[in-house]
Design a protein around this motif. Structure first.
Motif, PDB file in Angstrom:
ATOM      1  N   PRO A  54       1.002  -1.279  -0.092  1.00 33.00           N
ATOM      2  CA  PRO A  54      -0.157  -0.097  -0.170  1.00 33.00           C
ATOM      3  C   PRO A  54       1.522   1.242   0.480  1.00 33.00           C
ATOM      4  O   PRO A  54       0.576   2.127  -0.624  1.00 33.00           O
ATOM      5  CB  PRO A  54      -0.901  -0.062   1.489  1.00 33.00           C
ATOM      6  N   ASP A  55       1.778   0.986   0.706  1.00 35.32           N
ATOM      7  CA  ASP A  55       2.641   2.389   0.492  1.00 35.32           C
ATOM      8  C   ASP A  55       3.146   3.152  -0.847  1.00 35.32           C
ATOM      9  O   ASP A  55       3.446   3.876  -1.365  1.00 35.32           O
ATOM     10  CB  ASP A  55       4.099   2.439   1.766  1.00 35.32           C
ATOM     11  N   ALA A  56       4.127   1.589  -1.408  1.00 34.31           N
ATOM     12  CA  ALA A  56       4.108   1.838  -3.172  1.00 34.31           C
ATOM     13  C   ALA A  56       3.304   2.739  -3.812  1.00 34.31           C
ATOM     14  O   ALA A  56       3.769   3.166  -4.831  1.00 34.31           O
ATOM     15  CB  ALA A  56       5.397   0.564  -3.328  1.00 34.31           C
ATOM     16  N   ALA A  57       2.211   1.790  -3.529  1.00 35.71           N
ATOM     17  CA  ALA A  57       1.089   2.489  -4.610  1.00 35.71           C
ATOM     18  C   ALA A  57       1.147   3.832  -4.315  1.00 35.71           C
ATOM     19  O   ALA A  57       0.706   4.311  -5.079  1.00 35.71           O
ATOM     20  CB  ALA A  57      -0.104   1.463  -4.405  1.00 35.71           C
ATOM     21  N   HIS A  58       1.115   4.171  -3.218  1.00 34.29           N
ATOM     22  CA  HIS A  58       0.595   6.063  -2.789  1.00 34.29           C
ATOM     23  C   HIS A  58       1.736   6.263  -3.685  1.00 34.29           C
ATOM     24  O   HIS A  58       1.702   7.657  -4.010  1.00 34.29           O
ATOM     25  CB  HIS A  58       0.747   5.819  -0.981  1.00 34.29           C
ATOM     26  N   ASP A  59       2.636   5.702  -2.659  1.00 32.86           N
ATOM     27  CA  ASP A  59       4.011   6.783  -3.400  1.00 32.86           C
ATOM     28  C   ASP A  59       4.245   7.014  -5.093  1.00 32.86           C
ATOM     29  O   ASP A  59       4.613   7.320  -5.276  1.00 32.86           O
ATOM     30  CB  ASP A  59       5.173   6.353  -2.872  1.00 32.86           C
ATOM     31  N   LEU A  60       4.092   5.662  -5.778  1.00 30.39           N
ATOM     32  CA  LEU A  60       3.803   5.546  -7.454  1.00 30.39           C
ATOM     33  C   LEU A  60       2.876   6.855  -7.379  1.00 30.39           C
ATOM     34  O   LEU A  60       2.686   7.047  -8.724  1.00 30.39           O
ATOM     35  CB  LEU A  60       3.351   4.260  -7.694  1.00 30.39           C
ATOM     36  N   ALA A  61       1.544   6.610  -7.320  1.00 26.24           N
ATOM     37  CA  ALA A  61       0.426   8.158  -7.507  1.00 26.24           C
ATOM     38  C   ALA A  61       1.485   9.062  -7.371  1.00 26.24           C
ATOM     39  O   ALA A  61       0.387  10.309  -7.730  1.00 26.24           O
ATOM     40  CB  ALA A  61      -0.497   7.910  -6.848  1.00 26.24           C
ATOM     41  N   ARG A  62       1.786   9.066  -6.183  1.00 27.37           N
ATOM     42  CA  ARG A  62       2.415  11.003  -5.823  1.00 27.37           C
ATOM     43  C   ARG A  62       3.473  10.857  -7.262  1.00 27.37           C
ATOM     44  O   ARG A  62       3.112  12.096  -7.698  1.00 27.37           O
ATOM     45  CB  ARG A  62       2.791  10.894  -4.625  1.00 27.37           C
ATOM     46  N   VAL A  63       4.290  10.098  -7.264  1.00 26.97           N
ATOM     47  CA  VAL A  63       5.461  10.092  -8.629  1.00 26.97           C
ATOM     48  C   VAL A  63       4.935  10.188  -9.857  1.00 26.97           C
ATOM     49  O   VAL A  63       4.948  11.027 -10.429  1.00 26.97           O
ATOM     50  CB  VAL A  63       6.213   9.002  -8.729  1.00 26.97           C
ATOM     51  N   GLU A  64       3.532   9.615  -9.875  1.00 26.45           N
ATOM     52  CA  GLU A  64       2.920   9.570 -11.345  1.00 26.45           C
ATOM     53  C   GLU A  64       2.069  11.231 -11.600  1.00 26.45           C
ATOM     54  O   GLU A  64       2.135  11.549 -12.607  1.00 26.45           O
ATOM     55  CB  GLU A  64       2.066   8.533 -11.890  1.00 26.45           C
ATOM     56  N   ARG A  65       2.030  11.645 -10.800  1.00 24.20           N
ATOM     57  CA  ARG A  65       1.159  12.606 -10.409  1.00 24.20           C
ATOM     58  C   ARG A  65       1.815  13.880 -10.880  1.00 24.20           C
ATOM     59  O   ARG A  65       2.247  15.096 -11.660  1.00 24.20           O
ATOM     60  CB  ARG A  65       0.178  13.221  -8.833  1.00 24.20           C
ATOM     61  N   VAL A  66       3.243  13.934  -9.697  1.00 22.13           N
ATOM     62  CA  VAL A  66       4.403  14.563 -10.025  1.00 22.13           C
ATOM     63  C   VAL A  66       4.606  14.845 -11.689  1.00 22.13           C
ATOM     64  O   VAL A  66       4.995  15.703 -12.458  1.00 22.13           O
ATOM     65  CB  VAL A  66       5.094  14.808  -8.691  1.00 22.13           C
ATOM     66  N   ALA A  67       4.858  13.049 -12.078  1.00 20.22           N
ATOM     67  CA  ALA A  67       5.395  13.343 -13.208  1.00 20.22           C
ATOM     68  C   ALA A  67       5.052  14.126 -13.923  1.00 20.22           C
ATOM     69  O   ALA A  67       5.324  15.067 -15.519  1.00 20.22           O
ATOM     70  CB  ALA A  67       6.122  12.209 -13.939  1.00 20.22           C
ATOM     71  N   SER A  68       3.417  14.049 -14.058  1.00 22.55           N
ATOM     72  CA  SER A  68       2.522  14.880 -15.051  1.00 22.55           C
ATOM     73  C   SER A  68       2.449  16.222 -14.991  1.00 22.55           C
ATOM     74  O   SER A  68       2.210  16.735 -15.982  1.00 22.55           O
ATOM     75  CB  SER A  68       1.015  14.375 -14.908  1.00 22.55           C
ATOM     76  N   TRP A  69       2.277  16.984 -13.733  1.00 26.72           N
ATOM     77  CA  TRP A  69       2.681  17.635 -13.733  1.00 26.72           C
ATOM     78  C   TRP A  69       3.578  18.608 -14.615  1.00 26.72           C
ATOM     79  O   TRP A  69       3.944  19.652 -15.364  1.00 26.72           O
ATOM     80  CB  TRP A  69       2.567  18.632 -12.255  1.00 26.72           C
ATOM     81  N   LEU A  70       4.614  18.075 -14.428  1.00 26.33           N
ATOM     82  CA  LEU A  70       6.110  18.557 -14.578  1.00 26.33           C
ATOM     83  C   LEU A  70       5.878  17.916 -16.435  1.00 26.33           C
ATOM     84  O   LEU A  70       7.304  18.879 -16.823  1.00 26.33           O
ATOM     85  CB  LEU A  70       6.821  17.772 -13.978  1.00 26.33           C
ATOM     86  N   ASP A  71       5.756  16.770 -16.940  1.00 19.08           N
ATOM     87  CA  ASP A  71       6.173  17.169 -18.142  1.00 19.08           C
ATOM     88  C   ASP A  71       4.621  17.012 -19.062  1.00 19.08           C
ATOM     89  O   ASP A  71       4.958  16.881 -20.252  1.00 19.08           O
ATOM     90  CB  ASP A  71       6.564  15.286 -18.153  1.00 19.08           C
ATOM     91  N   THR A  72       3.784  16.501 -18.726  1.00 15.95           N
ATOM     92  CA  THR A  72       2.236  16.526 -19.780  1.00 15.95           C
ATOM     93  C   THR A  72       1.227  17.268 -19.376  1.00 15.95           C
ATOM     94  O   THR A  72       0.000  16.697 -19.723  1.00 15.95           O
ATOM     95  CB  THR A  72       1.849  15.377 -20.221  1.00 15.95           C
TER      96      THR A  72
END
Length: 125
Positions: free
Chosen positions: A11-29
């Motif tokens: 669950p912790d990894a899934a939460h961190d992955l969601a945060r990473v993907e959200r930040v990556a989206s804001w930064l790149d697309t």
């Protein structure tokens, strides 16, 4: 000793992955150029600031790699993330050419995908 390529998701990894993907989206697309399919994000905008922009955008890349390390992602994958961040930084630092390059080379999205693959998560729809 190298770890396996697909880690058991927690669950912790899934939460961190969601945060990473959200930040990556804001930064790149996050945004789209009207009338085109070209997407860009804050990385492209902040990268326009000479000398400071590309250096500042290296920090989120380092954070993504730290998240990967925290979850036991293999060193080889983290090295690939470092390569993606380094290419983005070096080429992105070239005036004008680097700004154009930033529109098409989505290093944060690439690194989020590497993290997702390493954690064995499905791509969100």
């Amino acid at each position: 000793m190298e770890r396996s390529t697909a880690l058991a998701p927690t669950p912790d990894a899934a939460h961190d992955l969601a945060r990473v993907e959200r930040v990556a989206s804001w930064l790149d697309t996050r945004y789209v150029i009207p009338g085109t399919q070209v997407r860009f994000g804050l990385d492209s905008l902040i990268g326009l600031i000479p000398g400071v922009g590309d250096t500042a955008m290296l920090l989120p890349s380092l954070w993504i790699m730290a998240v990967a390390y925290k979850h036991g992602v293999p060193k080889r994958t983290i090295a690939q993330m470092g390569w993606n961040a380094g290419v983005d930084y070096v080429v992105g630092s070239i005036p004008l050419l680097g700004d154009l390059f930033d529109l098409f080379y989505k290093s944060h999205r690439k690194n989020a995908a590497l993290l997702r693959d390493a954690l064995g998560q499905r791509t969100p729809r």
